[in-house]
Design a protein around this motif. Structure first.
Motif, PDB file in Angstrom:
ATOM      1  N   LEU A  80       0.795  -1.209  -0.025  1.00 18.72           N
ATOM      2  CA  LEU A  80      -0.176  -0.067   0.086  1.00 18.72           C
ATOM      3  C   LEU A  80       0.756   1.169  -0.171  1.00 18.72           C
ATOM      4  O   LEU A  80       1.634   1.129   0.812  1.00 18.72           O
ATOM      5  CB  LEU A  80      -0.838   0.255   1.273  1.00 18.72           C
ATOM      6  CG  LEU A  80      -1.961   1.114   1.276  1.00 18.72           C
ATOM      7  CD1 LEU A  80      -3.031   0.971   0.210  1.00 18.72           C
ATOM      8  CD2 LEU A  80      -2.660   1.015   2.773  1.00 18.72           C
ATOM      9  N   VAL A  81       0.817   2.154  -0.967  1.00 18.27           N
ATOM     10  CA  VAL A  81       1.501   3.365  -1.009  1.00 18.27           C
ATOM     11  C   VAL A  81       0.551   4.586  -1.001  1.00 18.27           C
ATOM     12  O   VAL A  81      -0.649   4.470  -1.543  1.00 18.27           O
ATOM     13  CB  VAL A  81       2.395   3.298  -2.336  1.00 18.27           C
ATOM     14  CG1 VAL A  81       3.280   2.153  -2.036  1.00 18.27           C
ATOM     15  CG2 VAL A  81       1.535   3.401  -3.459  1.00 18.27           C
ATOM     16  N   PRO A  82       0.760   5.700  -0.532  1.00 17.08           N
ATOM     17  CA  PRO A  82       0.165   6.970  -0.761  1.00 17.08           C
ATOM     18  C   PRO A  82      -0.406   7.239  -2.210  1.00 17.08           C
ATOM     19  O   PRO A  82       0.456   6.735  -3.186  1.00 17.08           O
ATOM     20  CB  PRO A  82       1.073   7.931  -0.422  1.00 17.08           C
ATOM     21  CG  PRO A  82       2.132   7.400   0.300  1.00 17.08           C
ATOM     22  CD  PRO A  82       2.478   6.194  -0.233  1.00 17.08           C
ATOM     23  N   GLU A  83      -1.660   7.835  -2.287  1.00 16.32           N
ATOM     24  CA  GLU A  83      -2.073   8.274  -3.759  1.00 16.32           C
ATOM     25  C   GLU A  83      -0.984   9.215  -4.360  1.00 16.32           C
ATOM     26  O   GLU A  83      -0.644  10.007  -3.820  1.00 16.32           O
ATOM     27  CB  GLU A  83      -3.429   8.802  -3.350  1.00 16.32           C
ATOM     28  CG  GLU A  83      -4.320   8.981  -4.563  1.00 16.32           C
ATOM     29  CD  GLU A  83      -4.614   7.398  -4.957  1.00 16.32           C
ATOM     30  OE1 GLU A  83      -5.093   6.690  -3.976  1.00 16.32           O
ATOM     31  OE2 GLU A  83      -4.809   7.289  -6.055  1.00 16.32           O
ATOM     32  N   PRO A  84      -0.612   8.784  -5.482  1.00 15.98           N
ATOM     33  CA  PRO A  84       0.297   9.935  -6.118  1.00 15.98           C
ATOM     34  C   PRO A  84      -0.432  11.197  -6.393  1.00 15.98           C
ATOM     35  O   PRO A  84      -1.581  11.198  -6.840  1.00 15.98           O
ATOM     36  CB  PRO A  84       0.631   9.119  -7.409  1.00 15.98           C
ATOM     37  CG  PRO A  84      -0.439   7.995  -7.698  1.00 15.98           C
ATOM     38  CD  PRO A  84      -0.967   7.705  -6.408  1.00 15.98           C
ATOM     39  N   ASP A  85       0.151  12.199  -6.447  1.00 18.33           N
ATOM     40  CA  ASP A  85      -0.207  13.551  -6.925  1.00 18.33           C
ATOM     41  C   ASP A  85      -0.677  13.453  -8.300  1.00 18.33           C
ATOM     42  O   ASP A  85      -0.068  12.844  -9.279  1.00 18.33           O
ATOM     43  CB  ASP A  85       1.074  14.507  -6.773  1.00 18.33           C
ATOM     44  CG  ASP A  85       1.194  14.862  -5.484  1.00 18.33           C
ATOM     45  OD1 ASP A  85       0.486  14.650  -4.562  1.00 18.33           O
ATOM     46  OD2 ASP A  85       2.556  15.147  -5.032  1.00 18.33           O
ATOM     47  N   PRO A  86      -1.680  14.109  -8.537  1.00 16.57           N
ATOM     48  CA  PRO A  86      -2.223  14.036  -9.988  1.00 16.57           C
ATOM     49  C   PRO A  86      -1.298  14.946 -11.083  1.00 16.57           C
ATOM     50  O   PRO A  86      -0.468  15.815 -10.599  1.00 16.57           O
ATOM     51  CB  PRO A  86      -3.668  15.024 -10.008  1.00 16.57           C
ATOM     52  CG  PRO A  86      -3.471  15.778  -8.493  1.00 16.57           C
ATOM     53  CD  PRO A  86      -2.578  14.852  -7.737  1.00 16.57           C
ATOM     54  N   GLU A  87      -1.149  14.408 -12.169  1.00 21.13           N
ATOM     55  CA  GLU A  87      -0.385  15.181 -13.163  1.00 21.13           C
ATOM     56  C   GLU A  87      -0.858  16.579 -13.506  1.00 21.13           C
ATOM     57  O   GLU A  87      -2.110  16.854 -13.399  1.00 21.13           O
ATOM     58  CB  GLU A  87      -0.389  14.580 -14.488  1.00 21.13           C
ATOM     59  CG  GLU A  87       0.266  12.746 -14.341  1.00 21.13           C
ATOM     60  CD  GLU A  87       1.549  12.870 -13.978  1.00 21.13           C
ATOM     61  OE1 GLU A  87       2.298  13.491 -14.408  1.00 21.13           O
ATOM     62  OE2 GLU A  87       1.743  11.838 -13.469  1.00 21.13           O
ATOM     63  N   PRO A  88       0.046  17.319 -13.609  1.00 15.89           N
ATOM     64  CA  PRO A  88      -0.338  18.848 -13.827  1.00 15.89           C
ATOM     65  C   PRO A  88      -0.903  19.106 -15.084  1.00 15.89           C
ATOM     66  O   PRO A  88      -0.816  18.271 -16.027  1.00 15.89           O
ATOM     67  CB  PRO A  88       0.924  19.493 -13.652  1.00 15.89           C
ATOM     68  CG  PRO A  88       2.125  18.453 -13.858  1.00 15.89           C
ATOM     69  CD  PRO A  88       1.481  17.263 -13.667  1.00 15.89           C
TER      70      PRO A  88
END
Ligand code: HEM
Length: 88
Positions: A80-88
């Protein structure tokens, strides 16, 4: 082997929340517990409460002494990993 394991954010984990396709995170590891479902001594309904979610708190509250890491080793699909930041 460890090279085939996936990094799984909560949004992906959430997609596997059905009776016939159930993943669950426990202590940072994600398991496919679909095959274990019929064997859970606490029943399928209880297990479904943590379907597609991080079940660590529920698990620890009901049976923290159970060695799930050992029991479910063959069912592990990733971390389980943190949600990645959305692409700009
Ligand atoms: C009972 C394993 C997830 C609720 C049990 C027992 C085992 C087990 C081995 C029997 C314990 C004993 O008799 O001492 C697992 C595994 C899980 C899991 C490997 C992860 C895949 C959960 C979750 C919940 C839950 C997420 C709750 C939301 C219960 C309950 C019992 C139980 C309520 C007690 C049943 C009874 O004594 O009548 N589980 N469990 N389990 N489990 Fe789980």
């Amino acid at each position: 082997g460890v090279d085939t394991l996936m990094r799984i954010p909560p949004s992906v984990l959430k997609q596997h929340n059905k009776r016939d396709d159930i993943w669950m995170a426990l202590y940072g590891k994600v398991y496919n517990v679909t095959a274990y479902m019929p064997y859970h001594p606490g029943g399928e309904k209880e297990l479904m409460r943590a379907a597609g979610r991080d079940g660590t708190k529920l698990f620890a509250a009901t049976h923290g002494w159970v060695n799930a890491e050992f029991m479910l080793d063959d069912c592990m699909v990733g971390f389980l990993v943190p949600e990645p930041d959305p692409e700009p």
